[in-house]
Design an enzyme around this catalytic site. Structure first.
Site, short mmCIF file in Angstrom:
data_model
loop_
_atom_site.label_atom_id
_atom_site.label_comp_id
_atom_site.label_asym_id
_atom_site.label_seq_id
_atom_site.Cartn_x
_atom_site.Cartn_y
_atom_site.Cartn_z
N GLY A 63 7.10 12.17 -19.30
CA GLY A 63 6.79 12.00 -20.71
C GLY A 63 6.54 10.54 -21.02
N GLU A 64 6.87 10.13 -22.24
CA GLU A 64 6.71 8.74 -22.71
C GLU A 64 5.25 8.32 -22.83
OE1 GLU A 64 8.81 5.95 -20.23
OE2 GLU A 64 10.68 7.11 -20.25
N GLY A 65 4.31 9.20 -22.52
CA GLY A 65 2.91 8.81 -22.49
C GLY A 65 2.49 8.19 -21.18
#
Length: 340
Positions: A305-307
């Site tokens: 996640g987190e981009g």
């Protein structure tokens, strides 16, 4: 989060009335590509990326000069059901880690010269436990989507979406189940690392959450209102705002794709300006992409996640644009072109 003057119903209009691509920009890119010093199609998907970028920026040649990773962080009442290997307090700790520059996304953005902004969504006030009650009322969902639209305030020319929120793979799985059908087990994965009895519990929680809808709900935005988390609603708003402001979007992994899927279910054309960065190691992500007919750019076995996947893909988008704009034509290079 700021209030919005937009009623919830107005977001349905924004989804259904999305602007189309700039066909003239696409034609200009194709014309230049035919004259570049390479065989036709030799750069494969990189050529398609340039066309996509031109279509949704509305210019040729396109460029990526102000890319932004926007990470939306939220907490979820459903974590009380034991669906995650980590406590909800980790969400705030990770937001602080982003601010300190210590997360993986910080390093990727720094290495690739990509801007990073973190949007914190009322971490001390989680959305209700969706296995028991709705996530939002209509005004709250509309306000959260409008908050997500603020990611466009700095006028990025490429928006990459990421998220942080303990429990949000449960929320995403519930959304996918409600939107695409099947069984809860089709959509539930380990998330932060649950397995065995904990994974079976997570499946049961998702089943209860979607069962509250009584199988009668067909409006995707209403599904979002009843099941979605704040970061998911905000990302849906950001995707929608980007479309109306001619900003291409790079979608990250499993949870970010859930936000996109809400819009796709309402209007499949609403995601034409989106590039799906990668296929996550979260098992159901590939299933979700296939349901929408989307082909991811990368497959690196990531599930952070987190981009992070979106930021890596943004680097390739930028390279594709620079390659197209910077290459010489056959005439400029003095190279004999192909025979007619």
């Amino acid at each position: 989060m700021a209030d919005t003057a937009l009623p919830f119903d107005d977001f349905r209009d924004l989804v259904n009335l999305v602007p189309g691509p700039d066909e003239a920009a696409v034609a200009a890119v194709r014309a230049r590509d035919r004259d570049l010093t390479k065989p036709a199609g030799a750069l494969g998907r990189m050529e398609a990326i340039v066309e996509w970028l031109a279509a949704w920026q509305g210019k040729a040649p396109p460029a990526v000069d102000r890319p932004l990773v926007a990470v939306f962080a939220a907490n979820h009442g459903v974590t009380a059901q034991g669906v995650s290997a980590f406590p909800a307090s980790v969400t705030r700790a990770m937001v602080e880690n982003f601010a300190a520059g210590g997360a993986a996304i910080n390093q990727i953005c720094a290495a690739s010269d990509i801007g990073l902004k973190v949007f914190e969504l009322a971490l001390d006030h989680p959305t209700p436990d969706i296995s028991l009650e709705d996530a939002f009322d209509e005004a709250g969902c509309a306000a959260t989507m409008a908050f997500g639209m603020e990611a466009l305030a700095g006028q990025p020319d490429l928006l990459c979406l990421g998220e942080m929120g303990i429990g949000n793979t449960t929320v995403a799985a519930a959304l996918f189940l409600a939107l695409f059908g099947g069984e809860a087990a089709d959509w539930v994965g380990p998330g932060t690392g649950v397995g065995g009895a904990a994974l079976a519990n997570k499946v049961a929680v998702v089943e209860r959450a979607v069962a509250r809808l009584d199988g009668r709900l067909s409006d995707p935005l209403e599904i979002l209102r009843r099941l979605g988390g704040r970061e998911i609603a905000a990302m849906a708003g950001a995707i929608l705002a980007a479309r109306h402001q001619k900003v291409p979007v790079v979608v990250d992994g499993f949870v970010t794709t859930a936000a996109a899927a809400v819009l796709w279910a309402a209007n499949p054309a609403a995601l034409d300006h989106c590039l799906f960065a990668h296929v996550s190691a979260e098992p159901a992500h590939a299933r979700a992409l296939a349901a929408m007919g989307k082909v991811p750019l990368l497959d690196l076995g990531m599930r952070l996640g987190e981009g992070t996947g979106a930021a890596l893909a943004a680097g390739l988008v930028r390279i594709a644009a620079k390659t197209h704009a910077g290459m010489a034509t056959f005439t400029q290079a003095g190279v004999a072109g192909k025979l007619d």
